[in-house]
Write an enzyme that holds these catalytic residues in place. Structure first.
Site, PDB file in Angstrom:
ATOM      1  N   ASP A  12     -15.498 -68.602  -9.935  1.00  9.06           N
ATOM      2  CA  ASP A  12     -14.794 -67.701 -10.862  1.00  9.06           C
ATOM      3  C   ASP A  12     -14.635 -66.352 -10.186  1.00  9.06           C
ATOM      4  OD1 ASP A  12     -13.619 -66.750 -13.281  1.00  9.06           O
ATOM      5  OD2 ASP A  12     -15.503 -65.789 -13.803  1.00  9.06           O
ATOM      6  N   SER A  13     -13.753 -65.529 -10.729  1.00  6.51           N
ATOM      7  CA  SER A  13     -13.587 -64.173 -10.208  1.00  6.51           C
ATOM      8  C   SER A  13     -14.825 -63.320 -10.499  1.00  6.51           C
ATOM      9  CB  SER A  13     -12.350 -63.528 -10.831  1.00  6.51           C
ATOM     10  OG  SER A  13     -12.449 -63.544 -12.240  1.00  6.51           O
ATOM     11  N   TYR A  34      -9.062 -60.570 -11.345  1.00  6.83           N
ATOM     12  CA  TYR A  34      -7.915 -61.269 -10.764  1.00  6.83           C
ATOM     13  C   TYR A  34      -6.692 -61.155 -11.705  1.00  6.83           C
ATOM     14  CZ  TYR A  34     -10.660 -63.885  -7.223  1.00  6.83           C
ATOM     15  OH  TYR A  34     -11.436 -64.263  -6.159  1.00  6.83           O
ATOM     16  N   GLY A  35      -6.988 -60.953 -12.986  1.00  6.12           N
ATOM     17  CA  GLY A  35      -5.958 -61.089 -14.028  1.00  6.12           C
ATOM     18  C   GLY A  35      -4.801 -60.131 -13.936  1.00  6.12           C
ATOM     19  N   THR A  42      -7.299 -67.609 -14.441  1.00 10.00           N
ATOM     20  CA  THR A  42      -6.257 -66.954 -13.644  1.00 10.00           C
ATOM     21  C   THR A  42      -6.092 -67.661 -12.304  1.00 10.00           C
ATOM     22  OG1 THR A  42      -6.839 -64.870 -14.720  1.00 10.00           O
ATOM     23  CG2 THR A  42      -5.509 -64.729 -12.732  1.00 10.00           C
ATOM     24  N   GLU A  45     -17.306 -57.497 -20.454  1.00  9.76           N
ATOM     25  CA  GLU A  45     -18.111 -57.079 -19.285  1.00  9.76           C
ATOM     26  C   GLU A  45     -19.057 -55.938 -19.653  1.00  9.76           C
ATOM     27  OE1 GLU A  45     -17.422 -57.409 -15.529  1.00  9.76           O
ATOM     28  OE2 GLU A  45     -16.576 -59.358 -15.990  1.00  9.76           O
ATOM     29  N   CYS A 102      -9.337 -67.681 -21.078  1.00  9.81           N
ATOM     30  CA  CYS A 102      -9.977 -66.748 -20.142  1.00  9.81           C
ATOM     31  C   CYS A 102     -11.476 -66.984 -20.229  1.00  9.81           C
ATOM     32  CB  CYS A 102      -9.641 -65.306 -20.532  1.00  9.81           C
ATOM     33  SG  CYS A 102     -10.532 -64.069 -19.563  1.00  9.81           S
ATOM     34  N   THR A 103     -12.132 -66.941 -19.073  1.00  8.65           N
ATOM     35  CA  THR A 103     -13.569 -67.231 -19.011  1.00  8.65           C
ATOM     36  C   THR A 103     -14.417 -66.368 -19.943  1.00  8.65           C
ATOM     37  OG1 THR A 103     -13.571 -65.686 -17.153  1.00  8.65           O
ATOM     38  CG2 THR A 103     -13.653 -68.039 -16.637  1.00  8.65           C
TER      39      THR A 103
HETATM   40  N1  DGL Z   1     -11.922 -65.098 -14.779  1.00  8.81           N
HETATM   41  C1  DGL Z   1     -10.681 -64.555 -15.277  1.00  8.81           C
HETATM   42  C2  DGL Z   1      -9.953 -65.623 -16.110  1.00  8.81           C
HETATM   43  O1  DGL Z   1     -10.542 -66.562 -16.606  1.00  8.81           O
HETATM   44  C3  DGL Z   1     -10.903 -63.312 -16.124  1.00  8.81           C
HETATM   45  C4  DGL Z   1     -11.380 -62.117 -15.312  1.00  8.81           C
HETATM   46  C5  DGL Z   1     -10.379 -61.651 -14.259  1.00  8.81           C
HETATM   47  O2  DGL Z   1      -9.303 -61.118 -14.619  1.00  8.81           O
HETATM   48  O3  DGL Z   1     -10.677 -61.833 -13.085  1.00  8.81           O
HETATM   49  O4  DGL Z   1      -8.762 -65.526 -16.280  1.00  8.81           O
END
Ligand code: DGL
Length: 293
Positions: free
Chosen positions: A8-9, A40-41, A73, A175, A208-209
């Site tokens: 994951d990011s 990442y979004g 993402t 977060e 989204c996570t």
């Molecule tokens: N992990 C990203 C998602 O599930 C959310 C956080 C990000 O923007 O990196 O889309």
């Protein structure tokens, strides 16, 4: 013992790891959170693909037999790039999430309880829709995920009508640990009021996570706004798809607990602190990883 790489990011993908641990308990997991380059979004496809491919190669090189892209993402924008860069099977979150919505909206709930978990996802695509009216799905996700239309594409393949709405402010709020906070509830009310002006959803996909951590607040806000939409958590659907990819039709019961290693590309202390709430258990150790800029 299978080794499952989870990427994951950041911390959010730990909600997918949390769903995987009881479902495939005999496995060893390697979790990589690219916290140095989160979010990442809001980034471009090229950048997201470069970051995600580097992480995927790291996990493959560390022995992963299966890769779970827990980041919506990265899945939405880079799944073909990731699959092309490694030799192991790769499961993303978008297709399982869309299939879970399809199953929820087209199979009577009385039939669900008697079915093995992995089957919910595995054969959903073969089922015709129960109603001649297309069920309506609302997808909440980051801006990049929404712009990719990855969820809409998957939903339309399953004959679901999809409306995608970007809800990026929810990521920093989660977060910050503001999962039960008046500001988060205000932001949710604004986002969902706008979304419900565009559609009347039968289900809402948490695309989204981070959103499973505020699933209750999302559900409550929907009810307050007069919507009875079902909440679809891609984390559980993805865990079931991973089990199916490994060929597990039933949950292995050899009694061995799952083990996991965590890597982060930024502060390991912050990862341990915040990540423990995403995972729902203490993370004893986090290793620092440098994947470059
Ligand atoms: N992990 C990203 C998602 O599930 C959310 C956080 C990000 O923007 O990196 O889309």
């Amino acid at each position: 013992m299978p080794v499952i790489g989870v990427f994951d990011s950041g911390f959010g993908g730990l909600t997918v790891l949390q769903a995987l641990l009881p479902l495939i308990p005999g496995a060893h997991y390697i979790y990589l959170g690219d916290t140095a380059r989160l979010p990442y979004g809001a980034k471009s496809q090229t950048t997201i693909a470069r970051f995600a491919v580097e992480s995927a190669r790291f996990l493959e090189a560390h022995g992963a037999d299966l890769l779970v892209i827990a980041c919506n993402t990265a899945t939405a924008l880079a799944l073909p790039d990731i699959r092309a860069s490694v030799k192991i099977p790769v499961v993303g979150v978008v297709e399982p999430g869309a299939r879970a919505a399809h199953v929820t909206l087209t199979i009577p709930s009385t039939n669900l309880s008697s079915r093995p978990e992995s089957a919910f996802v595995a054969d959903a695509a073969e089922r015709p829709a129960a109603s001649p009216l297309r069920p309506e799905v609302l997808i909440l996700a980051t801006s990049a995920t929404v712009q990719s239309h990855a969820y809409r594409t998957e939903c339309e393949l399953l004959d679901l009508h999809a409306t995608e709405v970007a809800t990026p402010l929810l990521v920093p709020l989660v977060e910050e640990g503001w999962t039960d906070h008046p500001v988060t509830r205000d932001v949710l009310r604004i986002y969902l009021t706008e979304a419900l002006a565009q559609c009347v959803p039968d289900a809402v996909i948490l695309g989204c996570t981070h959103y499973p951590l505020i699933a209750l607040a999302i559900e409550q806000t929907l009810r307050d706004l007069g919507s009875q939409a079902r909440i679809i958590d891609s984390a559980h659907a993805t865990a079931r798809a991973a089990a199916a990819a490994l060929g597990f039709n039933t949950i292995p019961t050899d009694g061995k607990p799952a083990t996991f290693d965590c890597y982060a590309t930024d502060s390991v202390d912050k990862f341990r602190r915040l990540g423990s709430s995403f995972l729902g258990q203490q993370i004893p150790e986090v290793k620092l990883l440098d994947l470059g800029g």
